[in-house]
Design an enzyme around this catalytic site. Structure first.
Site, mmCIF file in Angstrom:
data_model
loop_
_atom_site.group_PDB
_atom_site.id
_atom_site.type_symbol
_atom_site.label_atom_id
_atom_site.label_comp_id
_atom_site.label_asym_id
_atom_site.label_seq_id
_atom_site.Cartn_x
_atom_site.Cartn_y
_atom_site.Cartn_z
ATOM 1 N N LYS A 5 0.930 -1.220 -0.296
ATOM 2 C CA LYS A 5 -0.171 0.071 0.123
ATOM 3 C C LYS A 5 0.823 1.267 -0.005
ATOM 4 C CE LYS A 5 -1.887 3.014 1.998
ATOM 5 N NZ LYS A 5 -1.655 4.282 1.885
ATOM 6 N N GLU A 25 -0.312 7.996 0.037
ATOM 7 C CA GLU A 25 -1.171 8.834 -0.979
ATOM 8 C C GLU A 25 -0.282 10.015 -1.456
ATOM 9 O OE1 GLU A 25 -1.444 7.925 2.138
ATOM 10 O OE2 GLU A 25 -3.441 7.980 3.011
ATOM 11 N N GLU A 51 8.192 0.047 12.296
ATOM 12 C CA GLU A 51 9.320 1.105 12.300
ATOM 13 C C GLU A 51 8.455 2.358 12.279
ATOM 14 O OE1 GLU A 51 12.328 0.572 12.114
ATOM 15 O OE2 GLU A 51 12.669 -1.236 10.848
ATOM 16 N N CYS A 103 13.130 9.626 9.391
ATOM 17 C CA CYS A 103 12.805 8.898 10.682
ATOM 18 C C CYS A 103 13.998 8.913 11.637
ATOM 19 C CB CYS A 103 12.173 7.634 10.808
ATOM 20 S SG CYS A 103 13.021 6.576 9.643
ATOM 21 N N GLN A 137 2.475 19.652 5.750
ATOM 22 C CA GLN A 137 3.838 19.051 6.681
ATOM 23 C C GLN A 137 4.848 20.398 6.980
ATOM 24 O OE1 GLN A 137 4.793 16.269 8.003
ATOM 25 N NE2 GLN A 137 2.777 15.533 7.457
ATOM 26 N N GLU A 180 8.315 14.661 17.497
ATOM 27 C CA GLU A 180 8.884 14.576 16.276
ATOM 28 C C GLU A 180 8.441 15.797 15.482
ATOM 29 O OE1 GLU A 180 7.933 11.125 13.813
ATOM 30 O OE2 GLU A 180 10.112 11.107 13.250
HETATM 31 P P1 NAD Z 1 1.428 7.951 8.539
HETATM 32 O O1 NAD Z 1 1.503 7.039 9.747
HETATM 33 O O2 NAD Z 1 0.294 8.725 8.402
HETATM 34 O O3 NAD Z 1 1.115 6.867 7.039
HETATM 35 C C1 NAD Z 1 1.938 5.864 6.784
HETATM 36 C C2 NAD Z 1 1.188 4.970 5.817
HETATM 37 O O4 NAD Z 1 0.397 4.365 6.834
HETATM 38 C C3 NAD Z 1 0.603 5.524 4.727
HETATM 39 O O5 NAD Z 1 1.049 4.817 3.473
HETATM 40 C C4 NAD Z 1 -0.897 5.853 5.084
HETATM 41 O O6 NAD Z 1 -1.684 5.739 4.207
HETATM 42 C C5 NAD Z 1 -0.861 4.602 6.049
HETATM 43 N N1 NAD Z 1 -2.248 4.731 6.997
HETATM 44 C C6 NAD Z 1 -2.653 5.646 7.575
HETATM 45 N N2 NAD Z 1 -3.711 5.345 8.384
HETATM 46 C C7 NAD Z 1 -3.686 4.238 8.166
HETATM 47 C C8 NAD Z 1 -4.419 3.278 9.080
HETATM 48 N N3 NAD Z 1 -5.423 3.708 9.783
HETATM 49 N N4 NAD Z 1 -4.344 1.918 8.759
HETATM 50 C C9 NAD Z 1 -3.616 1.535 7.886
HETATM 51 N N5 NAD Z 1 -2.640 2.220 7.243
HETATM 52 C C10 NAD Z 1 -2.644 3.639 7.338
HETATM 53 O O7 NAD Z 1 3.224 8.363 8.441
HETATM 54 P P2 NAD Z 1 3.494 9.554 7.358
HETATM 55 O O8 NAD Z 1 3.023 10.675 7.826
HETATM 56 O O9 NAD Z 1 3.184 8.721 6.027
HETATM 57 O O10 NAD Z 1 5.003 9.152 7.531
HETATM 58 C C11 NAD Z 1 5.672 9.921 8.494
HETATM 59 C C12 NAD Z 1 6.123 9.247 9.904
HETATM 60 O O11 NAD Z 1 6.772 7.994 9.685
HETATM 61 C C13 NAD Z 1 6.968 9.967 10.869
HETATM 62 O O12 NAD Z 1 6.504 9.647 12.184
HETATM 63 C C14 NAD Z 1 8.343 8.969 10.685
HETATM 64 O O13 NAD Z 1 9.197 9.135 11.523
HETATM 65 C C15 NAD Z 1 7.684 7.710 10.375
HETATM 66 N N6 NAD Z 1 8.815 6.918 9.629
HETATM 67 C C16 NAD Z 1 9.449 6.008 10.025
HETATM 68 C C17 NAD Z 1 10.514 5.291 9.446
HETATM 69 C C18 NAD Z 1 11.080 4.139 10.066
HETATM 70 O O14 NAD Z 1 11.976 3.354 9.089
HETATM 71 N N7 NAD Z 1 11.208 4.091 11.266
HETATM 72 C C19 NAD Z 1 10.596 5.634 7.897
HETATM 73 C C20 NAD Z 1 10.169 6.732 7.300
HETATM 74 C C21 NAD Z 1 8.831 7.379 8.226
#
Ligand code: NAD
Length: 490
Positions: A177, A180, A252, A286, A336, A386
């Site tokens: 998935k 967006e 992660e 991250c 953002q 963060e």
């Molecule tokens: P997010 O959690 O909003 O979205 C991540 C993904 O999850 C997207 O594909 C989104 O569509 C999906 N998603 C959202 N709600 C969902 C639900 N209820 N059920 C299933 N899927 C859902 O995060 P983001 O804003 O896209 O990314 C930023 C965050 O990700 C930051 O907090 C960052 O630290 C973290 N991040 C961590 C790593 C790592 O490796 N640790 C890497 C990249 C980003």
């Protein structure tokens, strides 16, 4: 950049298709202009993708292969990415906002995962367990089956590559998935899977809203394992869904990672760590170095150097920043960017001092000035939460114990760093920092070969390195009774 396709479809069961939830506009954050449309999957699309992946898994076509053959296919996928490097890097810059040279680093990094894991396919070995002459006992590892992977927008290619390569290497099928905000470049994995000879349905790639397609995928009874990279709140929702199906997940999540800089540190060299640690990908990393905790005797000098690094960066559209150098692109979206700018403002209200930056650029696109905040104290929101943007918080400490306490004083624990010439001091910090990875004298030291993952609210499970392979397999023990041997049970 080559002519842009106006519309990108989802890829399910080996075919390109529209989405049941319509389309979303993908915006180029470097210009503020619409880039293309992306199909959005609904729950029925997710179901079709999971069924396709289940069918391929159940057919045994991937598990029947000798691992080295599967590994070759995975490696071929990496080469396919490199064959399309220029077009892919252009597209990634256009949808995500990073400088074009950083996009190239990401494409190469994504390809490296396929090379690294494809190369390890034959190394996932079991062991034999001695039970006396009456038994022959051994373990071996089987893929879970259908691996569901939910991807964030900051490194859409690398994050997909990281889990997809390890999952395929170990014989799983995948439903991905995509995010967006940055779904477009992921089309390459469908083409790469086809080119490598993977059967239709082995790799499915769809975009959809998190609360719709993401939630449907993570709660689908047909998946066997979930890998999620993203925010803590979503991670909790996904772990809850996985618990209902009793399937394992790898999380992660975010971080608030700190570098401890001692009085004997090489601050001139540390300027490079500031540049990469917090301004690479406009801080949307991250494992970003979002806090620096510096000994009070070097505080003023560090602030001066950090401000110099921040102000040296030329900020503007990623597409115009093609050569590695002192530059930074846009953030991923205006939302953002506004969130990060609001956090800087709130930090000021709590007593932090803006040394430089903090303002939005007065041009179209999602730009924020590289920012350094001084007089930050551990209890401030900016030191706890963060930002996920180009904002460095500088704190100070008096003694080693206080530095460790501040570093460990957030709910997160993704990475940490220590900068000193004193080996004992560095080693003590490495022992005491609560994080999955500790950098000594270089932020981001390590690579695809080194395990990566969180303590605390930064998640659990490990990606990268050999450790990650164990997320994608389960262990089966086989005990064979040998007639004529010593078969005493106890
Ligand atoms: P997010 O959690 O909003 O979205 C991540 C993904 O999850 C997207 O594909 C989104 O569509 C999906 N998603 C959202 N709600 C969902 C639900 N209820 N059920 C299933 N899927 C859902 O995060 P983001 O804003 O896209 O990314 C930023 C965050 O990700 C930051 O907090 C960052 O630290 C973290 N991040 C961590 C790593 C790592 O490796 N640790 C890497 C990249 C980003």
């Amino acid at each position: 950049m080559a002519k842009m396709r106006p519309y990108f479809q989802n890829y399910i069961d080996g075919g390109w298709c529209d989405g049941g939830a319509g389309r979303v506009d993908v915006i180029n954050p470097g210009t503020g202009q619409k880039l293309a449309e992306q199909a959005l999957a609904d729950a029925a699309d997710v179901d079709r993708a999971v069924q396709a992946a289940r069918r391929v898994h159940a057919s045994g076509v991937l598990t029947a292969l000798r691992p080295i053959e599967r590994g070759r296919m995975v490696q071929a996928m990496g080469r396919f990415l490199l064959d399309h490097l220029d077009a892919l890097a252009d597209l990634l810059t256009a949808e995500q906002g990073k400088p074009r040279w950083e996009a190239e680093i990401e494409v190469r990094g994504a390809a490296l995962y396929f090379e690294y894991y494809g190369n390890q396919a034959s190394t996932v070995e079991g062991r034999s367990i001695p039970l006396g002459s009456g038994y022959f006992d051994f373990t071996h590892h089987e893929p879970f089956g259908v691996s569901a992977q939910i991807i964030p927008w900051n490194y859409p290619l690398e994050m997909t590559a990281r889990s997809l390569s390890a999952a395929l290497t170990t014989g799983n099928t995948c439903v991905i998935k995509t995010p967006e905000l940055t779904p477009l470049s992921n089309y390459i994995f469908a083409q790469a899977a086809e080119a490598a000879g993977l059967p239709p349905g082995a790799v499915n790639i769809l975009c959809g809203w998190g609360h719709e397609a993401g939630a449907a995928l993570s709660a689908h009874p047909g998946i066997d394992q979930v890998v999620f990279t993203g925010s803590v709140a979503t991670g909790i929702a996904i772990a809850t869904a996985a618990a209902q199906n009793v399937v394992p997940c790898v999380l992660e999540l975010g971080g608030k990672s700190a570098a401890i800089v001692h009085e004997d540190a090489d601050l001139e060299a540390f300027e490079k760590d500031i540049r990469w640690g917090i301004y690479f990908n406009a801080g949307q990393v991250c494992s970003a170095m979002s806090r620096v905790i510096v000994h009070e005797s070097r505080h003023a000098e560090l602030i001066e150097r950090a401000a110099r690094v921040a102000t040296s960066l030329s900020v503007g559209p990623g597409a115009e920043r093609r050569e590695p150098g002192a530059n930074m692109g846009s953030m991923v979206s205006e939302a953002q960017r506004d969130r990060a700018a609001a956090m800087v403002e709130a930090a000021q209200a709590q007593g932090a001092r803006v040394i430089t930056g903090g303002r939005k650029l007065n041009i179209p696109g999602a730009f924020l000035e590289p920012t350094v905040l001084g007089d930050v104290t551990p209890d401030m929101t900016i030191a706890q939460e963060e930002v996920f943007g180009p904002v460095l918080s500088v704190l100070s400490f008096r003694d080693e114990a206080e530095a460790i306490e501040i570093a460990n004083g957030t709910p997160y624990g993704l990475v940490g760093g220590v900068f000193t010439r004193d080996l004992d001091r560095a080693t003590r910090a490495a022992q005491k920092i609560r994080a999955g990875q500790v950098f000594v004298n270089e932020w981001f030291a390590g690579g695809v070969e080194t395990p990566f993952g969180g303590y605390g609210k930064s998640g659990y499970g490990r990606e990268k390195g050999r450790e990650a392979l164990w997320n994608y397999v389960q262990t089966k023990n086989v005990a064979v009774k040998i007639k004529g041997g010593h078969n005493e049970r106890f």
